[in-house]
Design a protein around this motif. Structure first.
Motif, PDB file in Angstrom:
ATOM      1  N   GLY A 100     -30.463 -63.305  22.231  1.00  0.00           N
ATOM      2  CA  GLY A 100     -30.220 -62.304  21.329  1.00  0.00           C
ATOM      3  C   GLY A 100     -31.565 -62.118  20.626  1.00  0.00           C
ATOM      4  O   GLY A 100     -32.687 -62.803  21.007  1.00  0.00           O
ATOM      5  N   ALA A 101     -31.442 -60.878  19.886  1.00  0.00           N
ATOM      6  CA  ALA A 101     -32.647 -60.504  19.322  1.00  0.00           C
ATOM      7  C   ALA A 101     -32.373 -59.866  17.762  1.00  0.00           C
ATOM      8  O   ALA A 101     -31.399 -59.032  17.919  1.00  0.00           O
ATOM      9  CB  ALA A 101     -33.658 -59.439  20.145  1.00  0.00           C
ATOM     10  N   VAL A 102     -33.156 -60.058  16.913  1.00  0.00           N
ATOM     11  CA  VAL A 102     -33.122 -59.135  15.562  1.00  0.00           C
ATOM     12  C   VAL A 102     -34.473 -58.976  15.491  1.00  0.00           C
ATOM     13  O   VAL A 102     -35.397 -59.238  16.112  1.00  0.00           O
ATOM     14  CB  VAL A 102     -32.928 -60.453  14.455  1.00  0.00           C
ATOM     15  N   PRO A 103     -34.743 -58.213  14.226  1.00  0.00           N
ATOM     16  CA  PRO A 103     -36.075 -57.570  14.069  1.00  0.00           C
ATOM     17  C   PRO A 103     -37.085 -58.784  14.006  1.00  0.00           C
ATOM     18  O   PRO A 103     -36.721 -59.502  13.195  1.00  0.00           O
ATOM     19  CB  PRO A 103     -35.902 -56.847  12.728  1.00  0.00           C
ATOM     20  N   ASP A 104     -38.158 -58.731  14.755  1.00  0.00           N
ATOM     21  CA  ASP A 104     -39.321 -59.678  14.728  1.00  0.00           C
ATOM     22  C   ASP A 104     -38.804 -61.121  15.003  1.00  0.00           C
ATOM     23  O   ASP A 104     -39.720 -62.069  14.947  1.00  0.00           O
ATOM     24  CB  ASP A 104     -39.818 -59.775  13.217  1.00  0.00           C
ATOM     25  N   ALA A 105     -37.751 -61.381  15.762  1.00  0.00           N
ATOM     26  CA  ALA A 105     -37.380 -62.616  16.079  1.00  0.00           C
ATOM     27  C   ALA A 105     -36.365 -62.734  17.295  1.00  0.00           C
ATOM     28  O   ALA A 105     -35.406 -61.676  17.428  1.00  0.00           O
ATOM     29  CB  ALA A 105     -36.816 -63.441  14.997  1.00  0.00           C
ATOM     30  N   ILE A 106     -36.526 -63.749  18.251  1.00  0.00           N
ATOM     31  CA  ILE A 106     -35.970 -64.080  19.257  1.00  0.00           C
ATOM     32  C   ILE A 106     -34.711 -64.945  19.125  1.00  0.00           C
ATOM     33  O   ILE A 106     -35.172 -65.947  18.491  1.00  0.00           O
ATOM     34  CB  ILE A 106     -36.720 -64.112  20.584  1.00  0.00           C
TER      35      ILE A 106
END
Length: 356
Positions: free
Chosen positions: A302-308
């Motif tokens: 998964g991915a979120v803003p600025d992080a995996i």
């Protein structure tokens, strides 16, 4: 410190050290400080207290013990005592002020009602916690970035060397290829036996094993190293036969249709694969998150803003680390980029599993 609605949240943030327990108990008055706060050495995970001031000067109405793995972007509430809603709101505000992606809450004493009222979602219980992990049976998560990645099952590896097999199994369960009930030790050891370079799983051998186990799943190996890998500790005959097995794996890859991309997989390409519904088994060093330089497989899903967002099949009970830390773990792109350059050869190894 402010809340999501810009309402000030009065709080105090201080480092936690086992020797400060008497001071905690004095400030908290009749609230009992849980024994588990000082049962292990949590110093590697930056333990600190987030407290809510009480009516009397110098006293606290509530306090939470908060920790996190290094090189990540979350906070974990180990326990909260006193005015639970107030102190949990203070922790969330503290995390927002630091620009973090997530707050977790171990379910030692947290009730589902308190967690839900504070905006937390229950985590699916771990299917097989690592042996001697000592973690809670329940846990909760609150995402702060607006993104809510889909949750895979959590399964903890049952040996020191089956991380590669476990990440592949969890990836396929998350993709719907494998029933969650099939995640067990027999499946873990069977896939490891197909992939191992004795005892570690190197990228090409792992990719070949995944392809053979699930022929309908496309697999690509990314490995920017020409020769055998993960053999820094081997010499003489042992190095030679392990290297031979890796050359056999490359031959097998050609026969079963597993391409090997010799370019270094970038974080941009990794995000693109995840956004496209693929799963990435990524080899990294545990030096940053756990303090020792050991190659280790994790699942990027998964991915979120600025992080995996990763699944780590191993937790370090000696530092208070549990499956709640290892599950749905957000790692900043820059941190993941650094920790996934492994070995003295400084290579990056990954196995991308596509949709069937």
């Amino acid at each position: 410190m402010s809340s999501p609605h810009n309402t000030p949240v009065q709080s105090v943030v201080v480092p936690f050290r086992p020797g400060t327990s008497p001071e905690l108990e004095r400030r908290l008055g009749h609230h009992e400080v849980p024994r588990r706060w000082r049962a292990v050495d949590r110093s590697a995970h930056a333990p600190h207290i987030v407290a809510v001031p009480g009516d009397d000067e110098g006293n606290w109405a509530a306090a939470a013990l908060v920790t996190a793995r290094p090189d990540t972007t979350y906070l974990k509430i180990v326990d909260a005592v006193g005015d639970i809603p107030a102190v949990v709101a203070a922790v969330v505000a503290h995390a927002r002020d630091r620009g973090l992606a997530q707050v977790k809450w171990e379910g030692w004493t947290a009730s589902p009602e308190d967690a839900a009222a504070a905006g937390f979602t229950a985590l699916r219980p771990s299917l097989a916690p690592p042996r001697d992990a000592g973690g809670p049976t329940t846990g909760y998560v609150r995402w702060l970035s607006g993104e809510t990645p889909a949750e895979p099952p959590y399964y903890g590896q049952t040996t020191h060397f089956t991380c590669g097999a476990v990440t592949a199994l969890v990836a396929q369960a998350h993709a719907g290829v494998l029933p969650r009930e099939s995640l067990d030790r027999q499946a873990e050891l069977r896939l490891w036996r197909e992939a191992t370079n004795f005892p570690a799983c190197e990228p090409v051998g792992l990719g070949v094993a995944v392809r053979r186990t699930w022929p309908s799943s496309p697999v690509t190996v990314h490995l920017d190293a020409d020769g055998p890998v993960l053999l820094d500790h081997c010499q003489g005959d042992e190095h030679e036969w392990r290297a031979l097995l890796q050359r056999v794996s490359r031959t097998d890859a050609g026969q079963v249709g597993v391409p090997i991309d010799a370019g270094r997989l970038s974080m941009t390409s990794l995000r693109r694969a995840i956004d496209g519904g693929q799963h990435a088994l990524l080899l990294l060093s545990l030096a940053g998150m756990q303090g020792f330089d050991v190659p280790h497989w994790v699942l990027c899903h998964g991915a979120v803003p600025d992080a995996i967002v990763i699944e780590d099949p191993w937790a370090n009970a000696a530092t208070g680390d549990t499956w709640v830390d290892a599950h749905l773990l957000p790692v900043p792109d820059a941190s993941l980029d650094a920790m996934s350059i492994v070995s003295a050869d400084r290579f990056r190894g990954a196995v991308i599993i596509g949709r069937p």
